[in-house]
Every structure is written in structure tokens, then in C-alpha cells.
Design a protein around this motif. Structure first.
Motif, PDB file in Angstrom:
ATOM      1  N   CYS A 194       0.428  -1.470   0.107  1.00 67.22           N
ATOM      2  CA  CYS A 194      -0.144  -0.248   0.389  1.00 67.22           C
ATOM      3  C   CYS A 194       1.122   1.129  -0.102  1.00 67.22           C
ATOM      4  CB  CYS A 194      -0.921  -0.039   1.068  1.00 67.22           C
ATOM      5  SG  CYS A 194      -2.214  -1.193   0.875  1.00 67.22           S
ATOM      6  N   THR A 196       4.245   1.764  -1.086  1.00 68.37           N
ATOM      7  CA  THR A 196       4.961   1.618  -2.130  1.00 68.37           C
ATOM      8  C   THR A 196       3.780   1.868  -2.890  1.00 68.37           C
ATOM      9  OG1 THR A 196       4.296  -0.683  -2.399  1.00 68.37           O
ATOM     10  CG2 THR A 196       7.229   0.026  -1.181  1.00 68.37           C
ATOM     11  N   LEU A 197       2.904   1.659  -2.734  1.00 68.96           N
ATOM     12  CA  LEU A 197       2.262   1.875  -4.663  1.00 68.96           C
ATOM     13  C   LEU A 197       2.073   3.842  -4.006  1.00 68.96           C
ATOM     14  CD1 LEU A 197      -0.776  -1.043  -5.044  1.00 68.96           C
ATOM     15  CD2 LEU A 197       1.007  -0.193  -6.587  1.00 68.96           C
ATOM     16  N   ALA A 200       4.370   5.271  -5.877  1.00 66.95           N
ATOM     17  CA  ALA A 200       4.245   4.722  -7.292  1.00 66.95           C
ATOM     18  C   ALA A 200       3.850   6.878  -7.593  1.00 66.95           C
ATOM     19  CB  ALA A 200       3.898   3.730  -7.702  1.00 66.95           C
ATOM     20  N   ASP A 201       2.322   6.714  -7.338  1.00 69.13           N
ATOM     21  CA  ASP A 201       1.031   7.117  -7.574  1.00 69.13           C
ATOM     22  C   ASP A 201       1.892   8.551  -7.969  1.00 69.13           C
ATOM     23  OD1 ASP A 201      -0.942   5.807  -8.533  1.00 69.13           O
ATOM     24  OD2 ASP A 201      -2.375   5.931  -6.544  1.00 69.13           O
ATOM     25  N   LEU A 203       4.631   9.575  -7.557  1.00 69.46           N
ATOM     26  CA  LEU A 203       5.408   9.512  -8.830  1.00 69.46           C
ATOM     27  C   LEU A 203       5.298   9.986  -9.947  1.00 69.46           C
ATOM     28  CD1 LEU A 203       8.629   9.348  -9.175  1.00 69.46           C
ATOM     29  CD2 LEU A 203       8.781   7.613  -9.818  1.00 69.46           C
ATOM     30  N   ALA A 204       4.084   8.758 -10.595  1.00 74.91           N
ATOM     31  CA  ALA A 204       3.203   9.518 -11.852  1.00 74.91           C
ATOM     32  C   ALA A 204       3.032  10.291 -11.781  1.00 74.91           C
ATOM     33  CB  ALA A 204       2.870   8.099 -11.804  1.00 74.91           C
ATOM     34  N   ASP A 205       2.231  10.790 -10.308  1.00 77.91           N
ATOM     35  CA  ASP A 205       1.811  12.767 -10.511  1.00 77.91           C
ATOM     36  C   ASP A 205       2.597  13.484 -10.997  1.00 77.91           C
ATOM     37  OD1 ASP A 205      -1.271  11.266  -9.812  1.00 77.91           O
ATOM     38  OD2 ASP A 205      -0.396  11.709  -8.322  1.00 77.91           O
ATOM     39  N   MET A 207       5.628  13.561 -12.560  1.00 81.74           N
ATOM     40  CA  MET A 207       6.016  12.931 -14.016  1.00 81.74           C
ATOM     41  C   MET A 207       5.354  13.592 -14.824  1.00 81.74           C
ATOM     42  SD  MET A 207       7.850   9.148 -13.512  1.00 81.74           S
ATOM     43  CE  MET A 207       8.345   9.226 -15.291  1.00 81.74           C
ATOM     44  N   GLU A 208       3.958  13.668 -15.081  1.00 79.78           N
ATOM     45  CA  GLU A 208       2.555  13.966 -15.723  1.00 79.78           C
ATOM     46  C   GLU A 208       2.388  15.205 -15.203  1.00 79.78           C
ATOM     47  OE1 GLU A 208      -0.703  12.438 -14.770  1.00 79.78           O
ATOM     48  OE2 GLU A 208      -1.514  13.501 -15.670  1.00 79.78           O
TER      49      GLU A 208
ATOM     50  N   THR B   4      -1.717   9.676 -19.008  1.00 82.81           N
ATOM     51  CA  THR B   4      -2.018  10.185 -18.122  1.00 82.81           C
ATOM     52  C   THR B   4      -1.892   8.192 -16.984  1.00 82.81           C
ATOM     53  OG1 THR B   4      -3.070  11.648 -17.767  1.00 82.81           O
ATOM     54  CG2 THR B   4      -2.151  10.686 -15.467  1.00 82.81           C
ATOM     55  N   ILE B   7       1.532   6.356 -18.299  1.00 75.57           N
ATOM     56  CA  ILE B   7       3.074   7.180 -16.968  1.00 75.57           C
ATOM     57  C   ILE B   7       2.613   6.388 -15.790  1.00 75.57           C
ATOM     58  CG2 ILE B   7       3.536   9.349 -15.830  1.00 75.57           C
ATOM     59  CD1 ILE B   7       2.786  11.019 -17.678  1.00 75.57           C
ATOM     60  N   ARG B   8       1.072   5.936 -14.936  1.00 72.56           N
ATOM     61  CA  ARG B   8       0.676   5.415 -13.930  1.00 72.56           C
ATOM     62  C   ARG B   8       0.871   4.093 -14.180  1.00 72.56           C
ATOM     63  NH1 ARG B   8      -1.586   7.772 -10.285  1.00 72.56           N
ATOM     64  NH2 ARG B   8      -2.606   9.362 -11.701  1.00 72.56           N
ATOM     65  N   ALA B  11       4.363   3.112 -14.001  1.00 73.47           N
ATOM     66  CA  ALA B  11       5.342   3.575 -12.534  1.00 73.47           C
ATOM     67  C   ALA B  11       5.391   2.856 -11.303  1.00 73.47           C
ATOM     68  CB  ALA B  11       4.622   5.165 -12.070  1.00 73.47           C
ATOM     69  N   TYR B  12       3.920   1.815 -11.522  1.00 78.51           N
ATOM     70  CA  TYR B  12       3.879   0.535 -11.106  1.00 78.51           C
ATOM     71  C   TYR B  12       4.811  -0.443 -11.789  1.00 78.51           C
ATOM     72  CZ  TYR B  12      -1.087   2.976  -9.255  1.00 78.51           C
ATOM     73  OH  TYR B  12      -1.659   3.097  -8.195  1.00 78.51           O
ATOM     74  N   LEU B  15       8.055  -0.256 -10.002  1.00 73.90           N
ATOM     75  CA  LEU B  15       7.510  -0.362  -8.418  1.00 73.90           C
ATOM     76  C   LEU B  15       7.908  -2.098  -7.904  1.00 73.90           C
ATOM     77  CD1 LEU B  15       7.496   0.524  -5.783  1.00 73.90           C
ATOM     78  CD2 LEU B  15       4.405   0.630  -6.413  1.00 73.90           C
ATOM     79  N   LEU B 170      -5.394  -4.335  -2.382  1.00 72.29           N
ATOM     80  CA  LEU B 170      -4.832  -3.136  -3.090  1.00 72.29           C
ATOM     81  C   LEU B 170      -5.475  -3.425  -4.901  1.00 72.29           C
ATOM     82  CD1 LEU B 170      -0.895  -4.704  -2.796  1.00 72.29           C
ATOM     83  CD2 LEU B 170      -2.296  -3.183  -2.218  1.00 72.29           C
ATOM     84  N   ILE B 173      -6.581   0.497  -4.793  1.00 74.27           N
ATOM     85  CA  ILE B 173      -5.269   1.255  -5.266  1.00 74.27           C
ATOM     86  C   ILE B 173      -5.265   1.302  -6.277  1.00 74.27           C
ATOM     87  CG2 ILE B 173      -3.510   1.866  -3.839  1.00 74.27           C
ATOM     88  CD1 ILE B 173      -4.434   0.039  -1.483  1.00 74.27           C
ATOM     89  N   ARG B 175      -4.456   2.375  -9.599  1.00 77.95           N
ATOM     90  CA  ARG B 175      -5.590   3.342 -10.336  1.00 77.95           C
ATOM     91  C   ARG B 175      -4.835   2.970 -12.173  1.00 77.95           C
ATOM     92  NH1 ARG B 175      -5.343   9.164  -9.178  1.00 77.95           N
ATOM     93  NH2 ARG B 175      -3.524   8.718  -8.558  1.00 77.95           N
TER      94      ARG B 175
END
Lengths: 225, 176
Positions: A194, A196-197, A200-201, A203-205, A207-208, B4, B7-8, B11-12, B15, B170, B173, B175
């Protein structure tokens, strides 16, 4: 291990990472296919390079623990023959033991060459070399590969820190007294994933919001043109 | 990079590549042999990211290790690792994660299908790993299975059982 390249001979670290990748592949093929004489020559060469580059021995022994256990299993399974008929008997096979030793020798040499490569190449150079190697391969976006490798390396220490924190938190709640292994697995993995995800979220925001695009300059390789 | 969501997912996938690498070092001491979490993260990558991005995450993990970065078990890396006794297991993660992702995408999201997907993935990993172990070490099939398969089955069964509640929790969570 991650910062070892800082203390090695300048020539080896300055050499182009693509040439070093090519040398590594050649050495690996020679180790796998070579006979005893080739292995002796490669071992000698490896020892000379090790003494020139001066890799810290304690790192090597730490890496050897897992491999050593695996090599022990391989050697024993090659050299011992178990008879399943009654009475059970274990016998020693000299030819199998020789083959087992040769296999272990090859595997140790492969690992030593890998450590040499790692000791003389920085992460940025490796990423740049990977992007360069992926370029001619159709269907593989090389910049994305390099970016994902960077992100992976960025996430690694974060995960290890969060795993340590999660483990401490679980121990303070006496998780070790729980006998159900699935409960322990779940209670360790779920908070770790949870957190780490969420990272990552974020980080993605980020980057965007910075208009991330794959058309950036790869450090190292492109600058050397 | 077009959207978007892409990109997400990138990143996942990165990860999960890092989690698979960290999984080689994260062990839960249960019984005599501690169980490492590497396979669990491969299963979860397939279940949560699907076949495409699951495959990307494993491919990036393998590529990162292949070029020498210390992400494989024991803090080692290098293309030579694939020629070692565990090379087959590492390469087996690629078809395994694809298969898990494919099954989870094309079936109902029920625990029974998820368990079936992970069992199929484990079988692929063992098929690749044991046959490569046999080739590298010149062992007989019987010895290769005894050394490279039987000892890991209980641990994998636990990981599959644990992956179901984790994937369910998960799913909200992640997305996509």
C-alpha cells in the motif's frame, strides 16, 4: 556494492560501458563452453583483473553465501548416488564429483566476472548502454526502458526502508507469536505494498505535472558522440 | 508517452520490478527455511497489472540484473546469472507473469480463477527452472526435481494463499 565503482582504477571505469558489456558476454560464453585449459586461463585473467581493480573481499564473501549453498547442493547431488531399493544405500561417484567440481568452477568464475563488471561501471553508464543496445531492436522503446530502470533503482532503497519499518511495526505488535504463516505474510506484505503503491502514484503525478516525455537526452552515451 | 494512465502504469511496473528485486532479500522466517517473497511479487504483478505491464515489470527486473546491477538474489547481477543454475527460474518469470496476467484478464476476478492462474504460473516457472538446472548441472531429471522443485512447493502454496487477499485489497488502490 552500489558505490564500489568509486574506488577502482580509472582506466577500467572510463572505458565505454558498451565495450564492457561485449567483453562480459564474450567471457560468459568462454566460461560456459570452454574446456579445463580455457577455465584455467580465464581464472588467471580474472585474478589479475581483481588484483588490479582491488575489489573489497568482504563484499564478495557476502555475495558468495547464497551461491555457496546452491553450489554445495549441486556438488552433492552430482557426486552422491542414492539407491532407493531396500536397503537404502548412498554411494560416491568419482566421475560425477569431477563434473560437479567443473560446474561449480564455471559458476564461481561467472559470478566473479559479473562482480568485476559491476565494480567498474556506474549505474548511469549502464542505463545509457542499455538504451543504446535497445535502439536497433524494433518494438522496444529504449528511452522507456532506461526510464523504467532508473525508477526501479530509485524504488529499491525506498522499499527496503519501508520493509524494515513494517517489520519493526509488526514485531512491536507481537506478530512473531502468530503461527498462521498466511496471516504473517499478509500483514507484512499488505502495508508494504500500500505504501509503495502510494509512492508510485505520487511519482506518476509528479512526472505528469512536469510534462514527462520519452524524448529526453540519455546521459553518457549520447554525450560521447 | 501518450496518456496519464500509461505514465501511471509505467511507474507501477517499475515499482513491481523493484519489489521483485527486493523480494529476493525480504524473507519471512517460518519454520526452518525462511521464505523469500520474490515469487509473491511476480504473482501480484500478473494479477494487478495484467499481462502487458506485468511482462514489462519482469522484463525490466531481468534486464536490470542482466546488465550487472545487483538486483538478483545474493546481491549479484550480470548476464552470467542466466547461465547459472537459477537462470531458468529467472527466465521462467517472463512466461509465468504473462500467463497469470492473461488468465486474470480473460476470466472472472474470483479467487478460484486467481489461484488457477498462479498455479499455472508456478508450473511454468518450475518447468523452465528445473529443465535449465538439469541442463547446467547435468543431473538426472529425478535429481533435478528433488533439488529444484520439491523443497519450494510448500512455500509457493503459502504465497499463493497469501496473494489472494493481498490482490483483493490492492485492486482498489491500483488505478489503471
Amino acid at each position: 556494492m552500489f558505490s564500489e565503482h568509486a574506488s577502482i582504477k580509472p582506466f577500467a571505469s572510463r572505458m565505454d560501458a558498451r565495450i564492457k558489456i561485449f567483453c562480459m558476454i564474450l567471457a560468459s560464453v568462454a566460461v560456459i563452453l570452454g574446456n579445463r585449459a580455457v577455465l584455467v586461463a580465464l581464472s588467471g585473467g580474472c585474478l589479475i583483473l581483481w588484483s588490479l581493480i582491488r575489489i573489497q573481499v568482504r563484499h564478495v564473501f557476502r555475495s558468495m553465501i547464497c551461491l555457496g549453498a546452491m553450489l554445495g547442493v549441486i556438488f552433492l547431488t552430482r557426486s552422491l548416488t542414492l539407491s532407493f531399493s531396500w536397503p537404502l544405500a548412498i554411494s560416491w561417484d568419482a566421475a560425477g564429483a569431477t563434473d560437479g567440481l567443473m560446474t561449480c568452477w564455471r559458476l564461481i568464475l561467472l559470478m566473479f566476472f559479473g562482480l568485476l563488471w559491476l565494480a567498474v561501471t556506474s549505474h548511469a553508464d549502464i542505463r545509457a548502454a542499455v538504451a543504446w543496445l535497445c535502439k536497433p531492436v524494433p518494438g522496444i522503446p529504449e528511452k522507456r526502458v532506461a526510464t523504467m530502470m532508473s525508477l526501479t533503482l530509485r524504488f529499491l532503497p525506498l522499499i527496503m526502508d519501508q520493509a524494515a519499518a513494517t517489520s519493526e511495526a509488526q514485531q512491536s505488535r507481537c506478530i512473531q507469536n502468530r503461527r498462521n504463516p498466511i496471516y504473517r505474510f499478509t500483514k507484512f506484505s499488505m502495508p508494504l505494498l500500500c505504501r509503495t503503491l502510494e509512492t508510485a502514484d505520487r511519482l506518476a503525478d509528479a512526472m505528469e505535472s512536469r510534462c514527462y516525455s520519452e524524448n529526453y537526452r540519455t546521459p553518457g552515451t549520447e554525450n560521447r558522440k | 508517452m501518450k496518456s496519464t494512465s500509461q505514465i501511471r502504469m509505467m511507474a507501477y511496473a517499475s515499482l513491481f520490478a523493484a519489489l521483485i528485486a527486493a523480494g529476493a532479500f525480504l524473507a519471512i522466517p517460518i519454520g526452518v527455511v525462511p521464505i523469500v517473497l520474490q515469487n509473491l511479487f511476480v504473482f501480484l504483478a500478473g494479477l494487478l497489472l495484467g499481462k502487458r505491464w506485468g511482462l514489462w515489470s519482469v522484463a525490466i527486473y531481468l534486464l536490470t540484473g542482466a546488465v550487472g546491477l545487483p538486483v538478483f538474489a545474493g546481491g549479484a547481477g550480470g548476464i552470467a546469472r542466466f547461465a547459472g543454475p537459477t537462470g531458468g527460474y529467472l527466465l521462467g518469470y517472463l512466461p509465468a507473469v504473462w500467463l497469470i496476467g492473461w488468465i486474470s484478464e480473460n476470466t472472472r476476478k474470483t479467487p478460484s480463477f486467481q489461484v488457477a492462474a498462479m498455479i499455472a504460473g508456478s508450473l511454468v516457472v518450475y518447468a523452465c527452472g528445473v529443465s535449465w538446472l538439469k541442463t547446467v548441472t547435468h543431473m538426472s531429471w529425478h535429481k533435478a526435481i528433488v533439488a529444484g522443485c520439491y523443497p519450494f512447493i510448500p512455500g509457493d502454496a503459502l504465497k499463493i494463499a497469501a496473494a489472494i487477499p493481498i490482490a483483493r485489497a490492492l485492486k482498489g488502490i491500483v488505478r489503471k
